[in-house]
Design a protein around this motif. Structure first.
Motif, short mmCIF file in Angstrom:
data_model
loop_
_atom_site.label_atom_id
_atom_site.label_comp_id
_atom_site.label_asym_id
_atom_site.label_seq_id
_atom_site.Cartn_x
_atom_site.Cartn_y
_atom_site.Cartn_z
N TRP A 212 0.83 -1.20 0.00
CA TRP A 212 0.00 0.00 0.00
C TRP A 212 0.87 1.26 0.00
O TRP A 212 1.93 1.29 0.65
N GLU A 213 0.42 2.27 -0.72
CA GLU A 213 1.08 3.57 -0.67
C GLU A 213 0.13 4.60 -0.09
O GLU A 213 -1.05 4.63 -0.44
N VAL A 214 0.65 5.45 0.79
CA VAL A 214 -0.14 6.54 1.34
C VAL A 214 -0.20 7.66 0.29
O VAL A 214 0.80 8.30 0.00
N ASP B 205 -3.66 0.55 -3.54
CA ASP B 205 -3.19 -0.84 -3.64
C ASP B 205 -2.20 -0.94 -4.80
O ASP B 205 -2.56 -0.77 -5.95
N LEU B 206 -0.94 -1.24 -4.48
CA LEU B 206 0.11 -1.25 -5.49
C LEU B 206 0.21 -2.58 -6.23
O LEU B 206 0.95 -2.68 -7.21
N LYS B 207 -0.53 -3.58 -5.81
CA LYS B 207 -0.48 -4.88 -6.48
C LYS B 207 -1.65 -5.08 -7.45
O LYS B 207 -1.64 -6.02 -8.24
N SER B 208 -2.62 -4.21 -7.39
CA SER B 208 -3.81 -4.37 -8.22
C SER B 208 -3.56 -3.85 -9.63
O SER B 208 -2.91 -2.82 -9.82
N ALA B 209 -4.10 -4.57 -10.63
CA ALA B 209 -3.95 -4.15 -12.03
C ALA B 209 -4.82 -2.96 -12.36
O ALA B 209 -4.57 -2.23 -13.31
N THR B 210 -5.86 -2.74 -11.56
CA THR B 210 -6.74 -1.58 -11.72
C THR B 210 -6.68 -0.77 -10.42
O THR B 210 -6.42 -1.33 -9.35
N PRO B 211 -6.92 0.53 -10.48
CA PRO B 211 -6.81 1.35 -9.26
C PRO B 211 -7.79 0.91 -8.18
O PRO B 211 -9.00 0.89 -8.40
N ASP C 182 3.74 -3.07 3.60
CA ASP C 182 3.07 -4.34 3.36
C ASP C 182 2.11 -4.58 4.52
O ASP C 182 2.53 -4.57 5.68
N ALA C 183 0.82 -4.76 4.22
CA ALA C 183 -0.14 -4.89 5.31
C ALA C 183 -1.39 -5.64 4.85
O ALA C 183 -1.69 -5.71 3.66
N ARG C 184 -2.08 -6.17 5.84
CA ARG C 184 -3.40 -6.77 5.61
C ARG C 184 -4.44 -5.80 6.13
O ARG C 184 -4.44 -5.45 7.31
N LEU C 185 -5.33 -5.38 5.23
CA LEU C 185 -6.40 -4.46 5.58
C LEU C 185 -7.72 -5.20 5.66
O LEU C 185 -7.99 -6.12 4.86
#
Length: 297
Positions: free
Chosen positions: A113-115, A136-142, A169-172
């Motif tokens: 995740w990025e703030v 979410d930096l791992k998702s292909a879409t925003p 790196d976190a679990r939300l």
């Protein structure tokens, strides 16, 4: 807004009267709602005047219609399903952290995740609303998340747990809703190295408000909707209002920006821009440019 003959003139005068007297009217309505334990709805109504004050006079009636319409839809939905977790949260009180974490239906996402930025607002009820927006930096879409906190204004500004640009790196765990946005950090695993955002696909149409339309279809009572805007630039008109303009269509859609615009941003080629859209103005959070990440919040 009562009218004996339904004439447009009387409707306009009614809206104008509401806008001009919204501070006292909304405060009285909010006080009655607090007495009826509808504290969340009371807080939202109490903030209508400040939202209207941020707009030009000619924009205020339309903004009032939008907000009052959202409240009508929210009230009707809640009356139909008073035990719905999302609606109950928006009308009365929110679940505790423990209740959300223990809810088996709550959506969980483990990712990088990025703030993006934060939004801090002083409310008329003496509280400060502190929203921290994440990407979410791992998702292909925003995909976005917001960490929301309230604290008394008398306590002064709290030290921030996050700063714009931080990556971790976190679990939300998300509060159950039709379009999950509000979340809690259930587990934080560590920091993540900096870098560019994912190369998001904006689709052939590149409609910057497509995400907003999707949110409104599912939950029309939402106010601030997070957007990832396609390539564009920030410009200023002759009245000093900032605008986001799509790069590939100079004559096409342009979206007005809330507040003053940093002059150093004008004309820069922005590969992607994260912002909040309230139906009238963009509240800029961050952008990616040839110079790297830009903090706009």
């Amino acid at each position: 807004m009562n009218s004996t003959n339904g004439s447009p003139t009387k409707l306009r005068l009614g809206l104008s009267g509401f806008v001009d007297g919204s501070s006292d009217r909304c405060r009285r309505i909010a006080a009655r709602l607090v007495d009826m334990k509808a504290t969340a709805l009371a807080g939202r109504i109490d903030e209508i005047p400040s939202r209207l004050m941020a707009l030009r006079s000619e924009e205020k009636p339309d903004a009032a219609i939008r907000e009052l319409g959202k409240l009508v839809l929210l009230a009707k939905a809640w009356r139909s399903a008073p035990d719905d977790p999302e609606l109950k949260r928006l009308v009365s009180t929110s679940e505790t952290r423990e209740q959300v974490l223990a809810n088996p239906d709550a959506r969980q996402v483990e990712s990088f995740w990025e703030v993006l930025g934060e939004k801090i607002e002083s409310r008329r009820d003496g509280l400060v609303s502190h929203s921290t927006w994440l990407l979410d930096l791992k998702s292909a879409t925003p995909q976005f998340a917001v960490l929301l906190d309230y604290f008394p204004a008398s306590a002064g500004r709290r030290s921030n747990a996050f700063a714009p640009g931080d990556r971790f790196d976190a679990r939300l765990v998300f509060y159950p809703s039709r379009k999950p946005l509000r979340a809690l950090v259930a587990e934080r695993m560590g920091e993540v190295t900096s870098g560019a955002w994912p190369d998001f696909s904006f689709g052939a149409a590149k409609d910057p408000l497509a995400t907003h339309a999707s949110y409104q279809d599912a939950a029309p009572w939402i106010t601030d909707c997070p957007l990832m805007l396609p390539p564009g630039a920030i410009l200023v008109d002759d009245r000093g209002t900032g605008w986001w303009q799509a790069a590939d269509d100079p004559q096409g859609i342009a979206l007005p920006i809330a507040g003053a615009v940093n002059q150093t941003l004008l004309g820069l080629d922005l590969a992607a821009t994260a912002a909040l859209w309230d139906g009238a103005r963009l509240d800029l959070l961050a952008a990616q440019s040839g110079f790297g990440r830009l903090d706009l919040s």
